[in-house]
Design a protein around this motif. Structure first.
Motif, PDB file in Angstrom:
ATOM      1  N   ARG A  81       0.770  -1.066   0.023  1.00 12.69           N
ATOM      2  CA  ARG A  81      -0.134   0.245   0.079  1.00 12.69           C
ATOM      3  C   ARG A  81       0.839   1.176   0.060  1.00 12.69           C
ATOM      4  O   ARG A  81       0.471   2.321  -0.704  1.00 12.69           O
ATOM      5  CB  ARG A  81      -1.077  -0.138   1.238  1.00 12.69           C
ATOM      6  N   ALA A  82       1.863   1.217   0.644  1.00 14.20           N
ATOM      7  CA  ALA A  82       2.734   2.281   0.966  1.00 14.20           C
ATOM      8  C   ALA A  82       3.623   2.542  -0.558  1.00 14.20           C
ATOM      9  O   ALA A  82       3.611   3.696  -1.136  1.00 14.20           O
ATOM     10  CB  ALA A  82       3.707   2.234   2.006  1.00 14.20           C
ATOM     11  N   ARG A  83       3.935   1.668  -1.308  1.00 13.02           N
ATOM     12  CA  ARG A  83       4.237   1.608  -2.394  1.00 13.02           C
ATOM     13  C   ARG A  83       3.628   2.030  -3.464  1.00 13.02           C
ATOM     14  O   ARG A  83       3.817   3.066  -4.423  1.00 13.02           O
ATOM     15  CB  ARG A  83       5.183   0.324  -2.934  1.00 13.02           C
ATOM     16  N   ASP A  84       2.448   1.610  -3.436  1.00 11.84           N
ATOM     17  CA  ASP A  84       1.445   2.112  -4.427  1.00 11.84           C
ATOM     18  C   ASP A  84       1.120   3.599  -4.169  1.00 11.84           C
ATOM     19  O   ASP A  84       0.878   4.453  -5.211  1.00 11.84           O
ATOM     20  CB  ASP A  84       0.043   1.322  -3.944  1.00 11.84           C
ATOM     21  N   ALA A  85       0.992   4.168  -2.926  1.00 16.93           N
ATOM     22  CA  ALA A  85       0.793   5.454  -2.434  1.00 16.93           C
ATOM     23  C   ALA A  85       1.839   6.449  -3.381  1.00 16.93           C
ATOM     24  O   ALA A  85       1.379   7.498  -3.876  1.00 16.93           O
ATOM     25  CB  ALA A  85       0.785   5.813  -1.165  1.00 16.93           C
ATOM     26  N   VAL A  86       3.013   5.897  -3.482  1.00 20.09           N
ATOM     27  CA  VAL A  86       4.034   6.751  -4.125  1.00 20.09           C
ATOM     28  C   VAL A  86       3.829   6.841  -5.356  1.00 20.09           C
ATOM     29  O   VAL A  86       4.225   7.974  -6.074  1.00 20.09           O
ATOM     30  CB  VAL A  86       5.486   6.276  -3.558  1.00 20.09           C
ATOM     31  N   HIS A  87       3.407   5.915  -5.916  1.00 16.93           N
ATOM     32  CA  HIS A  87       3.524   5.647  -7.569  1.00 16.93           C
ATOM     33  C   HIS A  87       2.127   5.798  -8.109  1.00 16.93           C
ATOM     34  O   HIS A  87       1.941   5.939  -9.410  1.00 16.93           O
ATOM     35  CB  HIS A  87       3.985   4.264  -7.968  1.00 16.93           C
ATOM     36  N   THR A  88       1.285   6.115  -7.331  1.00 18.45           N
ATOM     37  CA  THR A  88      -0.260   6.555  -7.721  1.00 18.45           C
ATOM     38  C   THR A  88      -0.023   7.933  -8.594  1.00 18.45           C
ATOM     39  O   THR A  88       0.238   8.636  -8.001  1.00 18.45           O
ATOM     40  CB  THR A  88      -1.283   6.469  -6.752  1.00 18.45           C
ATOM     41  N   PRO A  89      -0.580   7.912  -9.794  1.00 12.12           N
ATOM     42  CA  PRO A  89      -0.475   9.098 -10.400  1.00 12.12           C
ATOM     43  C   PRO A  89      -1.395  10.274  -9.911  1.00 12.12           C
ATOM     44  O   PRO A  89      -2.386   9.861  -9.662  1.00 12.12           O
ATOM     45  CB  PRO A  89      -1.016   8.469 -12.065  1.00 12.12           C
ATOM     46  N   PHE A  90      -0.996  11.477 -10.046  1.00 12.93           N
ATOM     47  CA  PHE A  90      -1.614  12.460  -9.514  1.00 12.93           C
ATOM     48  C   PHE A  90      -2.619  12.787 -10.353  1.00 12.93           C
ATOM     49  O   PHE A  90      -2.434  13.368 -11.566  1.00 12.93           O
ATOM     50  CB  PHE A  90      -0.786  13.564  -9.163  1.00 12.93           C
ATOM     51  N   ASP A  91      -3.956  13.150  -9.891  1.00 16.72           N
ATOM     52  CA  ASP A  91      -4.929  13.367 -10.579  1.00 16.72           C
ATOM     53  C   ASP A  91      -5.323  14.989 -10.461  1.00 16.72           C
ATOM     54  O   ASP A  91      -6.271  15.507 -10.066  1.00 16.72           O
ATOM     55  CB  ASP A  91      -6.358  12.569 -10.289  1.00 16.72           C
ATOM     56  N   ALA A  92      -4.376  15.825 -11.083  1.00 18.70           N
ATOM     57  CA  ALA A  92      -4.365  17.325 -10.899  1.00 18.70           C
ATOM     58  C   ALA A  92      -5.768  17.922 -11.349  1.00 18.70           C
ATOM     59  O   ALA A  92      -6.465  18.809 -10.784  1.00 18.70           O
ATOM     60  CB  ALA A  92      -3.358  17.902 -11.585  1.00 18.70           C
ATOM     61  N   ALA A  93      -6.240  17.338 -12.485  1.00 14.75           N
ATOM     62  CA  ALA A  93      -7.713  17.810 -13.099  1.00 14.75           C
ATOM     63  C   ALA A  93      -8.684  17.617 -12.094  1.00 14.75           C
ATOM     64  O   ALA A  93      -9.523  18.419 -12.082  1.00 14.75           O
ATOM     65  CB  ALA A  93      -7.866  16.902 -14.381  1.00 14.75           C
ATOM     66  N   ALA A  94      -8.778  16.437 -11.162  1.00 18.74           N
ATOM     67  CA  ALA A  94      -9.870  16.436 -10.371  1.00 18.74           C
ATOM     68  C   ALA A  94      -9.672  17.417  -9.113  1.00 18.74           C
ATOM     69  O   ALA A  94     -10.794  17.771  -8.796  1.00 18.74           O
ATOM     70  CB  ALA A  94      -9.780  14.808  -9.849  1.00 18.74           C
ATOM     71  N   ILE A  95      -8.631  17.668  -8.930  1.00 19.65           N
ATOM     72  CA  ILE A  95      -8.264  18.357  -7.728  1.00 19.65           C
ATOM     73  C   ILE A  95      -8.828  19.832  -8.425  1.00 19.65           C
ATOM     74  O   ILE A  95      -9.437  20.778  -7.588  1.00 19.65           O
ATOM     75  CB  ILE A  95      -6.756  18.667  -7.217  1.00 19.65           C
ATOM     76  N   ILE A  96      -8.459  20.341  -9.635  1.00 26.93           N
ATOM     77  CA  ILE A  96      -8.667  21.532 -10.151  1.00 26.93           C
ATOM     78  C   ILE A  96     -10.350  21.655 -10.198  1.00 26.93           C
ATOM     79  O   ILE A  96     -10.819  22.641  -9.892  1.00 26.93           O
ATOM     80  CB  ILE A  96      -8.072  21.714 -11.547  1.00 26.93           C
ATOM     81  N   ASP A  97     -10.945  20.862 -10.460  1.00 28.38           N
ATOM     82  CA  ASP A  97     -12.368  20.614 -10.794  1.00 28.38           C
ATOM     83  C   ASP A  97     -13.230  20.811  -9.350  1.00 28.38           C
ATOM     84  O   ASP A  97     -14.229  21.633  -9.344  1.00 28.38           O
ATOM     85  CB  ASP A  97     -12.887  19.379 -11.445  1.00 28.38           C
TER      86      ASP A  97
END
Length: 255
Positions: A45-61
């Motif tokens: 889970r920790a490794r996945d958290a590091v490598h999960t792509p950042f969804d900047a568009a969702a944060i912007i929305d």
């Protein structure tokens, strides 16, 4: 006078008191299979958290829905592999982002709220918008002026220094994913810096960390951050010069 014998805390009691790996027991010279499997799962889970792509568009929305004026930027770390291998590049805006922030011709403001992926995009996806919402409400209630909210991809903490300066902000408030732990892969941190500008050190920031479901709540975090911002702006300091004394005040919850 006879002393009472010390109370005995059972292994089960210890495990209920903390998410840390204590009182695991043993199987021969090793830990039990359940403990090993749980460790392996948390490590994944920790490794996945590091490598999960950042969804900047969702944060912007989400920020747009909150009527917060979001702006998207990125650091000079062009991909996740580069980001992890070259921390220095995560502390600098790329040329396009630098020009975009400069072109805003920002009027002076008290605060710039910045949201960066950091080392756990999962933490930002889960907690970033809600904490930003509560902070915006709190800062408005304190009569503080807000600049645009910047969403930064490939961000390290110090990227806030350059962004805050370009936004002409007296203080920057950086929400960023913390390095995942084996008991908290989705922990969010907040770094408060007075007079943001390139070249500052971590000694010149205040940190409110461990913001997640089993850690600091949104209300508690917003209270602490609000106290640091108010006192920092009033005293014109942050970091080691500003001791967090918010614990001496009873918070009014919810924020």
């Amino acid at each position: 006078m006879t002393k009472s014998p010390p109370s005995i805390i059972s292994a089960g009691d210890l495990r209920r008191l903390t998410p840390a790996r204590v009182a695991l027991g043993r199987s021969g010279a090793s830990v039990p299979t359940d403990a090993l499997l749980n460790f392996t799962l948390d490590h994944a889970r920790a490794r996945d958290a590091v490598h999960t792509p950042f969804d900047a568009a969702a944060i912007i929305d989400g920020l747009t829905a909150l009527e917060l004026q979001p702006v998207a930027v990125r650091s000079e770390a062009t991909d996740r592999k580069t980001y992890l291998r070259r921390p220095d590049l995560g502390r600098q805006l790329d040329a396009q982002s630098r020009n975009a922030l400069s072109a805003l011709n920002n009027a002076p403001c008290d605060l710039a709220i910045l949201i960066g992926d950091g080392l756990s995009s999962a933490a930002v996806h889960l907690h970033g918008l809600e904490l930003a919402r509560r902070l915006a409400i709190k800062f408005a209630g304190l009569g503080m002026t807000l600049g645009p909210v910047v969403v930064a991809s490939g961000a390290r903490v110090a990227l806030a220094d350059e962004m805050g300066q370009l936004l002409n902000a007296r203080m920057s408030v950086m929400l960023i994913g913390e390095r995942p732990g084996l008991s908290a892969p989705d922990s969010l941190g907040c770094y408060v810096t007075y007079g943001p500008r390139p070249g500052l050190t971590d000694a010149e920031r205040n940190c409110v960390s461990n913001i997640h479901a089993a850690g600091l709540s949104y209300d508690e975090a917003a209270f602490k951050i609000g106290w640091l911002v108010r006192e920092g702006l009033e005293r014109k300091i942050s970091g080691v010069s500003l001791k967090d004394e918010s614990g001496n005040i009873t918070p009014l919850l919810p924020a």
